[in-house]
Design a protein around this motif. Structure first.
Motif, PDB file in Angstrom:
ATOM      1  N   THR A 156       0.844  -1.191   0.000  1.00  0.00           N
ATOM      2  CA  THR A 156       0.000   0.000   0.000  1.00  0.00           C
ATOM      3  C   THR A 156       0.883   1.246   0.000  1.00  0.00           C
ATOM      4  O   THR A 156       2.110   1.135   0.033  1.00  0.00           O
ATOM      5  CB  THR A 156      -0.951   0.008   1.220  1.00  0.00           C
ATOM      6  OG1 THR A 156      -1.851   1.118   1.098  1.00  0.00           O
ATOM      7  CG2 THR A 156      -0.191   0.116   2.522  1.00  0.00           C
ATOM      8  N   HIS A 184       4.945  -5.302   4.084  1.00  0.00           N
ATOM      9  CA  HIS A 184       3.861  -4.527   4.700  1.00  0.00           C
ATOM     10  C   HIS A 184       2.587  -4.918   3.966  1.00  0.00           C
ATOM     11  O   HIS A 184       2.390  -4.551   2.815  1.00  0.00           O
ATOM     12  CB  HIS A 184       4.129  -3.023   4.562  1.00  0.00           C
ATOM     13  CG  HIS A 184       3.025  -2.169   5.135  1.00  0.00           C
ATOM     14  ND1 HIS A 184       3.244  -1.225   6.111  1.00  0.00           N
ATOM     15  CD2 HIS A 184       1.699  -2.107   4.869  1.00  0.00           C
ATOM     16  CE1 HIS A 184       2.102  -0.634   6.416  1.00  0.00           C
ATOM     17  NE2 HIS A 184       1.143  -1.156   5.669  1.00  0.00           N
ATOM     18  N   GLU A 186      -1.086  -4.672   3.415  1.00  0.00           N
ATOM     19  CA  GLU A 186      -2.409  -4.046   3.437  1.00  0.00           C
ATOM     20  C   GLU A 186      -2.797  -3.793   1.977  1.00  0.00           C
ATOM     21  O   GLU A 186      -1.946  -3.434   1.159  1.00  0.00           O
ATOM     22  CB  GLU A 186      -2.400  -2.716   4.189  1.00  0.00           C
ATOM     23  CG  GLU A 186      -2.223  -2.807   5.696  1.00  0.00           C
ATOM     24  CD  GLU A 186      -2.393  -1.450   6.365  1.00  0.00           C
ATOM     25  OE1 GLU A 186      -3.318  -1.293   7.158  1.00  0.00           O
ATOM     26  OE2 GLU A 186      -1.575  -0.538   6.074  1.00  0.00           O
ATOM     27  N   ASN A 187      -4.088  -3.967   1.675  1.00  0.00           N
ATOM     28  CA  ASN A 187      -4.575  -3.833   0.305  1.00  0.00           C
ATOM     29  C   ASN A 187      -4.794  -2.355  -0.043  1.00  0.00           C
ATOM     30  O   ASN A 187      -5.691  -1.696   0.484  1.00  0.00           O
ATOM     31  CB  ASN A 187      -5.891  -4.632   0.165  1.00  0.00           C
ATOM     32  CG  ASN A 187      -6.456  -4.562  -1.236  1.00  0.00           C
ATOM     33  OD1 ASN A 187      -6.533  -3.486  -1.838  1.00  0.00           O
ATOM     34  ND2 ASN A 187      -6.865  -5.707  -1.758  1.00  0.00           N
ATOM     35  N   ILE A 191      -7.990   0.348   0.690  1.00  0.00           N
ATOM     36  CA  ILE A 191      -7.798   1.521   1.557  1.00  0.00           C
ATOM     37  C   ILE A 191      -8.207   2.791   0.821  1.00  0.00           C
ATOM     38  O   ILE A 191      -8.879   3.672   1.378  1.00  0.00           O
ATOM     39  CB  ILE A 191      -6.329   1.613   2.029  1.00  0.00           C
ATOM     40  CG1 ILE A 191      -6.004   0.445   2.964  1.00  0.00           C
ATOM     41  CG2 ILE A 191      -6.060   2.946   2.732  1.00  0.00           C
ATOM     42  CD1 ILE A 191      -4.522   0.272   3.257  1.00  0.00           C
ATOM     43  N   ARG A 213      -8.889   1.121   7.153  1.00  0.00           N
ATOM     44  CA  ARG A 213      -8.064  -0.080   6.927  1.00  0.00           C
ATOM     45  C   ARG A 213      -8.462  -1.174   7.916  1.00  0.00           C
ATOM     46  O   ARG A 213      -7.709  -1.514   8.825  1.00  0.00           O
ATOM     47  CB  ARG A 213      -6.566   0.240   6.993  1.00  0.00           C
ATOM     48  CG  ARG A 213      -6.176   1.216   8.045  1.00  0.00           C
ATOM     49  CD  ARG A 213      -5.181   2.269   7.637  1.00  0.00           C
ATOM     50  NE  ARG A 213      -4.071   1.790   6.879  1.00  0.00           N
ATOM     51  CZ  ARG A 213      -3.410   2.552   6.005  1.00  0.00           C
ATOM     52  NH1 ARG A 213      -3.756   3.803   5.789  1.00  0.00           N
ATOM     53  NH2 ARG A 213      -2.394   2.067   5.342  1.00  0.00           N
ATOM     54  N   VAL A 217      -8.645  -5.822   5.171  1.00  0.00           N
ATOM     55  CA  VAL A 217      -7.615  -5.206   4.325  1.00  0.00           C
ATOM     56  C   VAL A 217      -6.257  -5.860   4.589  1.00  0.00           C
ATOM     57  O   VAL A 217      -5.484  -6.137   3.669  1.00  0.00           O
ATOM     58  CB  VAL A 217      -7.563  -3.685   4.627  1.00  0.00           C
ATOM     59  CG1 VAL A 217      -6.261  -3.065   4.174  1.00  0.00           C
ATOM     60  CG2 VAL A 217      -8.759  -2.976   4.003  1.00  0.00           C
ATOM     61  N   GLU A 218      -5.995  -6.111   5.864  1.00  0.00           N
ATOM     62  CA  GLU A 218      -4.710  -6.715   6.254  1.00  0.00           C
ATOM     63  C   GLU A 218      -4.709  -8.223   5.983  1.00  0.00           C
ATOM     64  O   GLU A 218      -3.713  -8.771   5.491  1.00  0.00           O
ATOM     65  CB  GLU A 218      -4.466  -6.416   7.745  1.00  0.00           C
ATOM     66  CG  GLU A 218      -3.098  -6.857   8.241  1.00  0.00           C
ATOM     67  CD  GLU A 218      -2.899  -6.587   9.735  1.00  0.00           C
ATOM     68  OE1 GLU A 218      -3.640  -5.758  10.325  1.00  0.00           O
ATOM     69  OE2 GLU A 218      -2.010  -7.218  10.326  1.00  0.00           O
ATOM     70  N   THR A 222      -2.156 -10.156   3.541  1.00  0.00           N
ATOM     71  CA  THR A 222      -1.292 -11.165   4.165  1.00  0.00           C
ATOM     72  C   THR A 222      -1.399 -12.474   3.392  1.00  0.00           C
ATOM     73  O   THR A 222      -0.394 -13.115   3.054  1.00  0.00           O
ATOM     74  CB  THR A 222      -1.694 -11.366   5.646  1.00  0.00           C
ATOM     75  OG1 THR A 222      -1.592 -10.112   6.311  1.00  0.00           O
ATOM     76  CG2 THR A 222      -0.812 -12.386   6.332  1.00  0.00           C
ATOM     77  N   SER A 289      -0.025   2.304  10.996  1.00  0.00           N
ATOM     78  CA  SER A 289      -0.602   1.282  10.122  1.00  0.00           C
ATOM     79  C   SER A 289       0.163  -0.027  10.230  1.00  0.00           C
ATOM     80  O   SER A 289       1.396   0.003  10.159  1.00  0.00           O
ATOM     81  CB  SER A 289      -0.554   1.744   8.672  1.00  0.00           C
ATOM     82  OG  SER A 289      -1.326   2.902   8.530  1.00  0.00           O
ATOM     83  N   PRO A 290      -0.567  -1.144  10.330  1.00  0.00           N
ATOM     84  CA  PRO A 290      -2.000  -1.251  10.580  1.00  0.00           C
ATOM     85  C   PRO A 290      -2.366  -0.558  11.893  1.00  0.00           C
ATOM     86  O   PRO A 290      -1.505  -0.387  12.754  1.00  0.00           O
ATOM     87  CB  PRO A 290      -2.237  -2.754  10.688  1.00  0.00           C
ATOM     88  CG  PRO A 290      -1.059  -3.395  10.032  1.00  0.00           C
ATOM     89  CD  PRO A 290       0.079  -2.463  10.213  1.00  0.00           C
TER      90      PRO A 290
END
Ligand code: DUC
Ligand code: ZN
Ligand code: ZN
Length: 471
Positions: A156, A184, A186-187, A191, A213, A217-218, A222, A289-290
């Motif tokens: 992200t 890292h 997260e999408n 977001i 987020r 999203v995470e 992942t 973030s996250p």
């Protein structure tokens, strides 16, 4: 033999054992462990103290550019000073490439910022923002050979996010060169979608950073990062995991035999989304973030630490001053959470929080504490056994702890460049009172005695944990 220093009468703990003995230091190294070691220039009384490997914080950000008008609160001097007071003897900050930059040039820039300014030892991970053919084909292989043996990639952020194809390409270079990739997860599109919707609905206060987020999203990113690493057959580290669903993605992958390493951080053990709801802009102090989640997520992160899903406990120290137009209260940040500088300080509080909440409350053993905060970082990032343990021949990187000292964490106790701590008010029992790096005191009985510039840059070996499965 006469030693330079003998640390006498303390209780030593490593990742595997706890025992009573004296530590003889000659020059920069541990030269003997035993009783009645004889003479030394200096005898340090460690009775009623714990003698632990100095903490290694393998995830910190120092002196990184953070956008127009924003300044990170710590440079290498203040950040490593703060780290030393927190019982650390080494940190691994990032050398961050920006689009269009040569990675080699970036590394030179970060050396210029760090060399001669550190209180404790440092080594750099590389952040890859521009996965060009030159970076992939020439710069990365040469840099890995030179001891920069880990990269971080982002799924992200404008200017940082890599596409799946780019992630695959970076992972493939890591496989060929023996480097370790930190992800890292997260999408980015999710977001962006949620941030736009929140802003259109007028939901712009810091608390909506968390809503922009959510866990899915995470979790999705992942899962995708793990799948991409499986396709390439290369180990990865999923950094700063905040919740059960992402933790369970990692656990499932590990149970399937994939070499996926996990990291979590103090903010996911002791903060929640509610902290972002402070009046006016006070919630900005917790924007990272996250984001911190809820109590169930905290319990899941503890479970991940206890069960070995997470082998690394890092701070993700990424400090911005609060009461400062170049920090959390930047004018643009008041218009939307999107523009609040993203990150929180924590390099000085990481160890006392885990010690008190973890060892003190019976959630983890003292040996697990050492593994999670020092030994595993050295093993994961090509520093072991030079760093991360107390053994004959290892660097004399040692933290002496008073396990009975009770304190309330507050900004007044901190030694970095930030003007707040997100952990204000947390009671802890157990505190690092002295820190030695390569045999020299940096902090002694709570006072700074080290010298800016005494900390050294350390080139790293390739990680033994970066070896592919060979599928
Ligand atoms: N990721 C980090 O690892 N640190 C600070 C900000 C971020 O997104
Ligand atoms: Zn990150
Ligand atoms: Zn980080």
């Amino acid at each position: 033999m006469t030693f330079d220093t003998i640390i006498c009468g303390g209780t030593i703990a490593t990742a595997s054992d706890t025992f009573r003995c004296d530590v003889g230091i000659a020059g920069e190294r541990i030269a003997a462990l035993g009783e009645n070691l004889g003479d030394a220039r200096e005898i340090v009384d460690a009775r009623n103290k714990l003698v632990l490997p100095g903490g290694i914080d393998s995830h910190v950000h120092l002196a990184q550019p953070a956008g127009p008008g924003i300044v990170m609160a710590d440079d290498f001097a203040s950040g490593t000073r703060s780290a030393a007071f927190g019982g650390n003897t080494m940190v691994l900050p990032f050398a961050m490439q920006q689009k269009g930059e040569s990675l080699r040039e970036v590394v030179k820039q970060y050396h210029a910022k760090a060399d001669g300014h550190c209180y404790i030892d440092v080594s750099f991970h590389l952040i890859i923002a521009d996965a060009t053919e030159r970076v992939l084909g020439q710069e990365l292989p040469a840099l890995v050979n030179d001891g920069y043996t880990s990269f971080k990639v982002f799924m992200t952020y404008e200017g940082l996010a890599l596409s799946d194809l780019e992630l695959l390409n970076v992972m493939s270079v890591a496989r060929e060169t023996g480097a370790l990739v930190m992800v890292h997860a997260e999408n980015y599109d999710a977001i962006r979608f949620l941030t736009d919707r929140l802003e259109r609905a007028g939901k712009t206060a810091p608390q909506y950073h968390a809503a922009s987020r959510p866990i899915a999203v995470e979790r999705e990113a992942t899962h995708r990062a793990i799948s991409l690493s499986e396709i390439v057959d290369v180990p990865i580290v999923i950094v700063h995991v905040s919740n059960r669903e992402a933790m369970e993605e990692i656990r499932r992958a590990q149970q399937r035999g994939l070499k996926i390493h996990g990291e979590t951080c103090p903010q996911y053990l002791v903060l929640t989304e509610n902290d972002l709801k402070g009046l006016n802009m006070a919630g900005a102090k917790y924007v990272c973030s996250p984001p911190p989640r809820d109590h169930a997520s905290q319990a899941a992160c503890w479970e991940g630490l206890q069960q070995g899903v997470f082998s690394l406990f890092s701070s993700d120290h990424c400090p911005f001053r609060y009461d400062d137009p170049q920090g959390k209260l930047a004018p643009k940040g008041r218009t939307s959470f999107r523009w609040v500088p993203n990150g929180i300080p924590g390099v000085e509080t990481r160890l006392p929080i885990l010690f008190s909440e973890g060892v003190g409350k019976g959630r983890i053993s003292l040996n697990e504490f050492v593994a999670l905060t020092a030994t595993n970082h050295a093993k994961t990032y090509g520093l072991y056994p030079k760093k991360g343990t107390i053994a004959v021949g290892s660097d004399a990187d040692i933290a002496i702890w008073d396990p009975a000292m009770e304190l309330t964490i507050s900004q007044a106790l901190m030694h970095g460049g930030c003007d707040y701590t997100p952990y204000e008010g947390i009671r802890v029992k157990g505190w690092p009172v002295s820190t030695l790096v390569r045999g020299q005191f940096v902090v002694r009985d709570g006072a700074l005695v080290g010298r800016e510039g005494a900390g050294q840059y350390v080139a790293r070996e390739k990680s033994p944990l970066a070896k592919p499965r060979g599928t």
